[in-house]
Design a protein around this motif. Structure first.
Motif, PDB file in Angstrom:
ATOM      1  N   GLU A   1       0.809  -1.235   0.000  1.00 32.91           N
ATOM      2  CA  GLU A   1       0.000   0.000   0.000  1.00 32.91           C
ATOM      3  C   GLU A   1       0.838   1.280   0.000  1.00 32.91           C
ATOM      4  O   GLU A   1       0.385   2.324  -0.466  1.00 32.91           O
ATOM      5  N   SER A   2       2.076   1.191   0.521  1.00 35.86           N
ATOM      6  CA  SER A   2       2.880   2.422   0.615  1.00 35.86           C
ATOM      7  C   SER A   2       3.229   3.010  -0.753  1.00 35.86           C
ATOM      8  O   SER A   2       3.702   4.145  -0.840  1.00 35.86           O
ATOM      9  N   CYS A   3       2.962   2.264  -1.826  1.00 34.06           N
ATOM     10  CA  CYS A   3       3.261   2.836  -3.159  1.00 34.06           C
ATOM     11  C   CYS A   3       2.142   3.745  -3.659  1.00 34.06           C
ATOM     12  O   CYS A   3       2.341   4.517  -4.592  1.00 34.06           O
ATOM     13  N   LYS A   4       0.968   3.681  -3.025  1.00 36.01           N
ATOM     14  CA  LYS A   4      -0.175   4.410  -3.578  1.00 36.01           C
ATOM     15  C   LYS A   4      -0.206   5.862  -3.098  1.00 36.01           C
ATOM     16  O   LYS A   4      -1.167   6.319  -2.486  1.00 36.01           O
ATOM     17  N   ARG A   5       0.862   6.588  -3.365  1.00 37.37           N
ATOM     18  CA  ARG A   5       0.968   7.981  -2.920  1.00 37.37           C
ATOM     19  C   ARG A   5       1.358   8.872  -4.093  1.00 37.37           C
ATOM     20  O   ARG A   5       1.998   8.426  -5.045  1.00 37.37           O
TER      21      ARG A   5
ATOM     22  N   ALA B   1      -5.820   3.960  -8.793  1.00 33.64           N
ATOM     23  CA  ALA B   1      -6.005   4.765  -7.578  1.00 33.64           C
ATOM     24  C   ALA B   1      -4.706   5.108  -6.877  1.00 33.64           C
ATOM     25  O   ALA B   1      -3.714   4.379  -6.955  1.00 33.64           O
ATOM     26  N   VAL B   2      -4.754   6.274  -6.200  1.00 29.33           N
ATOM     27  CA  VAL B   2      -3.774   6.568  -5.145  1.00 29.33           C
ATOM     28  C   VAL B   2      -4.574   6.991  -3.904  1.00 29.33           C
ATOM     29  O   VAL B   2      -5.740   7.372  -4.008  1.00 29.33           O
ATOM     30  N   ASP B   3      -3.935   6.912  -2.755  1.00 35.76           N
ATOM     31  CA  ASP B   3      -4.563   7.340  -1.501  1.00 35.76           C
ATOM     32  C   ASP B   3      -4.207   8.807  -1.257  1.00 35.76           C
ATOM     33  O   ASP B   3      -3.116   9.254  -1.614  1.00 35.76           O
ATOM     34  N   LEU B   4      -5.120   9.563  -0.651  1.00 35.70           N
ATOM     35  CA  LEU B   4      -4.823  10.938  -0.257  1.00 35.70           C
ATOM     36  C   LEU B   4      -4.711  10.992   1.269  1.00 35.70           C
ATOM     37  O   LEU B   4      -5.127  10.064   1.963  1.00 35.70           O
ATOM     38  N   GLU B   5      -4.168  12.090   1.751  1.00 38.21           N
ATOM     39  CA  GLU B   5      -4.078  12.262   3.201  1.00 38.21           C
ATOM     40  C   GLU B   5      -4.638  13.629   3.541  1.00 38.21           C
ATOM     41  O   GLU B   5      -4.292  14.626   2.901  1.00 38.21           O
TER      42      GLU B   5
ATOM     43  N   ASN C   1      -7.931   5.422  -1.870  1.00 39.40           N
ATOM     44  CA  ASN C   1      -8.469   5.434  -3.243  1.00 39.40           C
ATOM     45  C   ASN C   1      -9.257   6.714  -3.560  1.00 39.40           C
ATOM     46  O   ASN C   1     -10.187   6.674  -4.344  1.00 39.40           O
ATOM     47  N   PHE C   2      -8.901   7.833  -2.951  1.00 39.31           N
ATOM     48  CA  PHE C   2      -9.664   9.066  -3.175  1.00 39.31           C
ATOM     49  C   PHE C   2      -9.332   9.741  -4.501  1.00 39.31           C
ATOM     50  O   PHE C   2     -10.029  10.660  -4.914  1.00 39.31           O
ATOM     51  N   ALA C   3      -8.255   9.354  -5.134  1.00 42.16           N
ATOM     52  CA  ALA C   3      -7.971   9.892  -6.467  1.00 42.16           C
ATOM     53  C   ALA C   3      -7.708   8.711  -7.386  1.00 42.16           C
ATOM     54  O   ALA C   3      -7.086   7.727  -6.978  1.00 42.16           O
ATOM     55  N   GLY C   4      -8.204   8.814  -8.600  1.00 37.63           N
ATOM     56  CA  GLY C   4      -7.985   7.699  -9.523  1.00 37.63           C
ATOM     57  C   GLY C   4      -8.675   7.949 -10.840  1.00 37.63           C
ATOM     58  O   GLY C   4      -9.215   9.024 -11.085  1.00 37.63           O
ATOM     59  N   SER C   5      -8.655   6.934 -11.669  1.00 32.45           N
ATOM     60  CA  SER C   5      -9.240   7.078 -13.003  1.00 32.45           C
ATOM     61  C   SER C   5      -9.664   5.695 -13.472  1.00 32.45           C
ATOM     62  O   SER C   5      -9.430   4.705 -12.775  1.00 32.45           O
TER      63      SER C   5
ATOM     64  N   GLU D   1     -19.143   6.443   9.277  1.00 32.21           N
ATOM     65  CA  GLU D   1     -19.616   7.661   8.614  1.00 32.21           C
ATOM     66  C   GLU D   1     -18.816   8.005   7.353  1.00 32.21           C
ATOM     67  O   GLU D   1     -19.323   8.630   6.437  1.00 32.21           O
ATOM     68  N   GLY D   2     -17.563   7.579   7.310  1.00 30.74           N
ATOM     69  CA  GLY D   2     -16.739   7.889   6.137  1.00 30.74           C
ATOM     70  C   GLY D   2     -17.009   6.965   4.963  1.00 30.74           C
ATOM     71  O   GLY D   2     -16.367   7.066   3.930  1.00 30.74           O
ATOM     72  N   ASP D   3     -17.985   6.053   5.095  1.00 34.11           N
ATOM     73  CA  ASP D   3     -18.204   5.057   4.041  1.00 34.11           C
ATOM     74  C   ASP D   3     -18.574   5.715   2.716  1.00 34.11           C
ATOM     75  O   ASP D   3     -19.340   6.678   2.665  1.00 34.11           O
ATOM     76  N   LYS D   4     -18.011   5.160   1.636  1.00 33.34           N
ATOM     77  CA  LYS D   4     -18.221   5.809   0.329  1.00 33.34           C
ATOM     78  C   LYS D   4     -19.655   5.659  -0.173  1.00 33.34           C
ATOM     79  O   LYS D   4     -20.078   6.394  -1.049  1.00 33.34           O
TER      80      LYS D   4
END
Ligand SMILES: NC(=O)c1ccc[n+]([C@@H]2O[C@H](COP(=O)([O-])OP(=O)(O)OC[C@H]3O[C@@H](n4cnc5c(N)ncnc54)[C@H](O)[C@@H]3O)[C@@H](O)[C@H]2O)c1
Ligand SMILES: [Zn+2]
Length: 343
Positions: free
Chosen positions: A60-64, A131-135, A143-147, A305-308
């Motif tokens: 997972e650490s690559c998804k930045r 996807a990449v993860d955002l912080e 997975n908040f950014a992707g295509s 609550e954060g569920d997509k």
């Protein structure tokens, strides 16, 4: 004026390559017209010898963003032409990041995926999502950014899965069971158990992997851009599972959390089927998650609550039952109560 036209689409070819040596030959061949990105922790030392290949941080650490930028810069430095290919060798995380780089580099180049985990074989490798993860404020937004950028080819090799740890094997099984149950197929628990315990890929087990993969392909074909709600079925077990993952603080793998999440979610609508889910998990020695779940009702609600699939008030869930999929809408409080009652 009115103009209507169809966007270009890619047809994905998924192929099994039974022997590792042939799979390796394919990757090395594709690298002549492309660039290979691979998970740096893979026990496949020959990858480092492929000219122009580049390791990515493990898992997972690559998804930045910074990894994505470095990958894009690597492609530019290699002067990969628009007709070239980008090849990913690794699990779902490596595939997601590499696919996103392929979708952005020169506005999109061909993508080849060579998945190396059970999860990426049956799930992440097909479906076209990158996807990449955002912080944000210290919180990881997965997975908040992707295509959408489907692979042109996916090369699956059972032999590459033998080095997976038991934790990873079990995690993949969570998703395997999900795929079988949402497509109303019975799971052969003996075969799955042998895979988890010994990493043995018996013929019966591999048949189930194929069934799960075919189930994913059928769902994706009907809703390629995730606009019709059909792909929501793939989220079965994930609403509760994601909450459990965060409450367990890393002590539950994604697949384990999804597995127990399926039990809770099905129990919302079909206790009998939920009981079957629970028995299957017990047969497969999925450890009781209660000992690792920290948090009270408010923590559960916060995590849910954060569920997509939430519209701010209620969360929509597509849940497997004895009679097929059912859609339910519940508030985070209702789901939190159910989870606390069942777990
Ligand atoms: N794009 C999609 O449609 C989709 C679908 C499902 C999941 N995903 C994503 O996939 C990721 C999870 O995938 P994953 O479970 O494959 O995780 P992963 O890629 O993080 O791999 C899990 C671990 O296994 C190791 N590993 C990989 N292959 C190995 C091998 N053959 N032998 C030994 N170790 C190996 C990795 O280094 C890592 O530590 C998540 O980021 C998730 O968001 C994407
Ligand atoms: Zn999942």
């Amino acid at each position: 004026m009115k103009l209507r036209f169809s966007p270009p689409s890619v047809t994905t070819l998924v192929q099994e390559v039974p022997r590792l040596v042939a799979w390796r030959r394919r990757i090395e061949g594709a690298a002549r017209k492309g660039v290979v990105f691979w998970d740096e922790s893979l026990p496949l030392s020959w990858l480092a010898e492929i000219p122009g290949s580049r390791p990515l941080p493990a898992g997972e650490s690559c998804k930045r963003w910074h990894v994505l930028e470095a990958a894009l810069t690597h492609l530019a430095a290699a002067r990969l032409p628009r007709t070239g290919s980008v090849i990913a060798v690794g699990g779902g995380a490596t595939c997601d990041l590499t696919a996103m780089a392929a979708s952005l580099y020169r506005r999109g180049v061909d993508l080849i995926l060579a998945p190396t985990t059970l999860l990426s074989v049956i799930d992440a490798g097909v479906g076209g999502k990158t996807a990449v993860d955002l912080e944000e404020s210290g919180r990881l937004l997965k997975n908040f950014a992707g295509s959408f950028h489907p692979a042109r080819e996916v090369w699956i090799c059972p032999e590459v899965l033998v080095t997976l740890s038991e934790r990873e094997r079990r995690s993949g099984v969570g998703e395997l069971l999900k795929m079988l149950w949402i497509s109303r197929q019975r799971a052969d628990l003996e075969g799955i158990s042998a895979w988890i315990r010994e990493g043995r890929i018996a013929r019966g087990f591999w048949r189930q992997v194929r069934q799960a993969l075919a189930a994913k392909v059928r769902i994706v074909e009907r809703d390629p851009l995730d606009r019709k709600g059909i792909r929501a079925a793939l989220n079965y077990g994930h609403t509760v599972g994601h909450a459990m993952e965060s409450l367990a603080g890393g002590k539950l793998s994604h697949g384990e959390a999804v597995a127990w999440g399926m039990w809770v979610e099905s129990a919302l609508v079909d206790r009998k089927f939920a009981q079957e889910v629970r028995q299957a998990l017990q047969f497969l020695d999925f450890a009781d998650p209660r000992s690792v779940l920290a948090g009270d009702r408010a923590d559960w609600e916060f995590a849910l609550e954060g569920d997509k699939k939430s519209d701010g008030k209620k969360i929509s869930l597509k849940v497997a039952t004895g009679r097929g999929l059912r859609e339910v809408r519940k508030t985070p409080a209702q789901i939190a109560d159910a989870a606390r009652a069942f777990l």
